[in-house]
Design an enzyme around this catalytic site. Sequence first.
Site, PDB file in Angstrom:
ATOM      1  N   SER A 117      62.590  45.514  43.168  1.00 42.31           N
ATOM      2  CA  SER A 117      61.992  45.767  41.867  1.00 42.31           C
ATOM      3  C   SER A 117      62.509  47.056  41.212  1.00 42.31           C
ATOM      4  O   SER A 117      62.296  47.269  40.039  1.00 42.31           O
ATOM      5  CB  SER A 117      60.467  45.824  41.998  1.00 42.31           C
ATOM      6  OG  SER A 117      60.087  46.938  42.765  1.00 42.31           O
TER       7      SER A 117
ATOM      8  N   LYS B 201      56.787  52.447  40.309  1.00 43.59           N
ATOM      9  CA  LYS B 201      56.859  51.978  38.928  1.00 43.59           C
ATOM     10  C   LYS B 201      57.226  53.139  38.012  1.00 43.59           C
ATOM     11  O   LYS B 201      56.917  54.297  38.307  1.00 43.59           O
ATOM     12  CB  LYS B 201      55.488  51.445  38.476  1.00 43.59           C
ATOM     13  CG  LYS B 201      54.955  50.256  39.260  1.00 43.59           C
ATOM     14  CD  LYS B 201      55.644  48.964  38.861  1.00 43.59           C
ATOM     15  CE  LYS B 201      55.068  47.787  39.657  1.00 43.59           C
ATOM     16  NZ  LYS B 201      55.867  46.569  39.464  1.00 43.59           N
TER      17      LYS B 201
END
Lengths: 203, 203
Positions: free
Chosen positions: A118, A158
């Site tokens: 990711s 993130k």
Amino acid sequence: MGLTKRQQEILDFIRKQVRTHGVSPSVREICHHFGLKGPAGVHRILKVLEQQGYITSIPGKKRTWRPAGGAGRSMPVLGNIAAGIPIDAQEDLVEELPVDTALFGSDDCFGLLVKGDSMVDLHIMDGDIAIIRPCHQVEHGNVAAVMVQGVLPEATLKTVKFHEDGIELHAANPLYEPLTFLGDEARRVQIIGKLAGIIRRNR
Amino acid sequence: MGLTKRQQEILDFIRKQVRTHGVSPSVREICHHFGLKGPAGVHRILKVLEQQGYITSIPGKKRTWRPAGGAGRSMPVLGNIAAGIPIDAQEDLVEELPVDTALFGSDDCFGLLVKGDSMVDLHIMDGDIAIIRPCHQVEHGNVAAVMVQGVLPEATLKTVKFHEDGIELHAANPLYEPLTFLGDEARRVQIIGKLAGIIRRNR
DNA sequence: TTGAAATATGAACAAATGTTCACTACCATT
DNA sequence: AATGGTAGTGAACATTTGTTCATATTTCAA
């Protein structure tokens, strides 16, 4: 079978001392820490730990009792974080890296095993160890380890973006949709810490 | 201004000892290494190094003279490599990472500062520290630090590919053309070592 | 209970080691 | 030659510290 309670305590103490101070404790310092009167008892236990291969020393030399595998400070690496910042959590501890936390600017840095692709756009790969510097706030655009109550079961890396009315969490991979939290929803986002670096080991 | 020759020598010795043995040398061990007779001279120099901020100690405690920034083993990081494997070359030394070389599998690993984006496809970025494990041969497809006499002025990270009649060096970036060395030309390619890992620090 | 294993205590010894002091030697600059 | 910074020598002292021994105490399972 494993170690006695005392043996384990003493081993842990030595590891912790070396990790934080960079100097091995003397036998009497270990005694003092456990409130013991003489060095004899501890010394016998040290001999046991040595025979089991946990620690080493240069006979007769001062302050040379130290962890066997490698002396020096180290940094814990966690497989995942289920709740809050793990202070002494042994459960998710994957390994101890022989790296001084000072390398990444703070004593309480820790490693977090990266799973999946990711963050590939930031050149962080599956299997990398993300170094996290714990903090509660980050700036717009920072990369951080975050958890979201009920949404992300464990801490995830993130890019954090702030808007007038909420928080957006972006994975650095176009395949993943950003997560948006508006208004009160934003409270569910918990910042674990900021990305301080990466360690990668090639197989 | 810098340090005296002796001061520098002693500082280097302490660093090297801590790096390899994980234990600080005693004052007399330092004396012995330099063939000196008494600990007094060395001790005075230690005081100087302490005042300059290079080393620390806990007064009176044995074997507590150690590098200031962080004790424990460490790994040298080189800015560039001009010729051969730098054994003790101080010139190109950028810094000492407080990392045990054991982390990357070998005692003689060292760091190499990555410049440019030529390895971006392998998720290695400008400013990263490539960890090199010295060796003279690599397998087809391995990433290695290589030098080419007269072509590459300094060691560079390349993917090494072997063919029937030569060697091909690929940058991991489509913008760069691979370098091909056929026949005798191939002798000019010098393998410095294999890529063992990456350390990245975010600013 | 009984006995073995693990621990703790007290005392003491011998080394290793940090630290200090006075004095000498070298070297470059004035 | 005089001066001041750096280094080396020799000697000596005080602690810190590893190590050992004999003996007492606790723990825990058979």
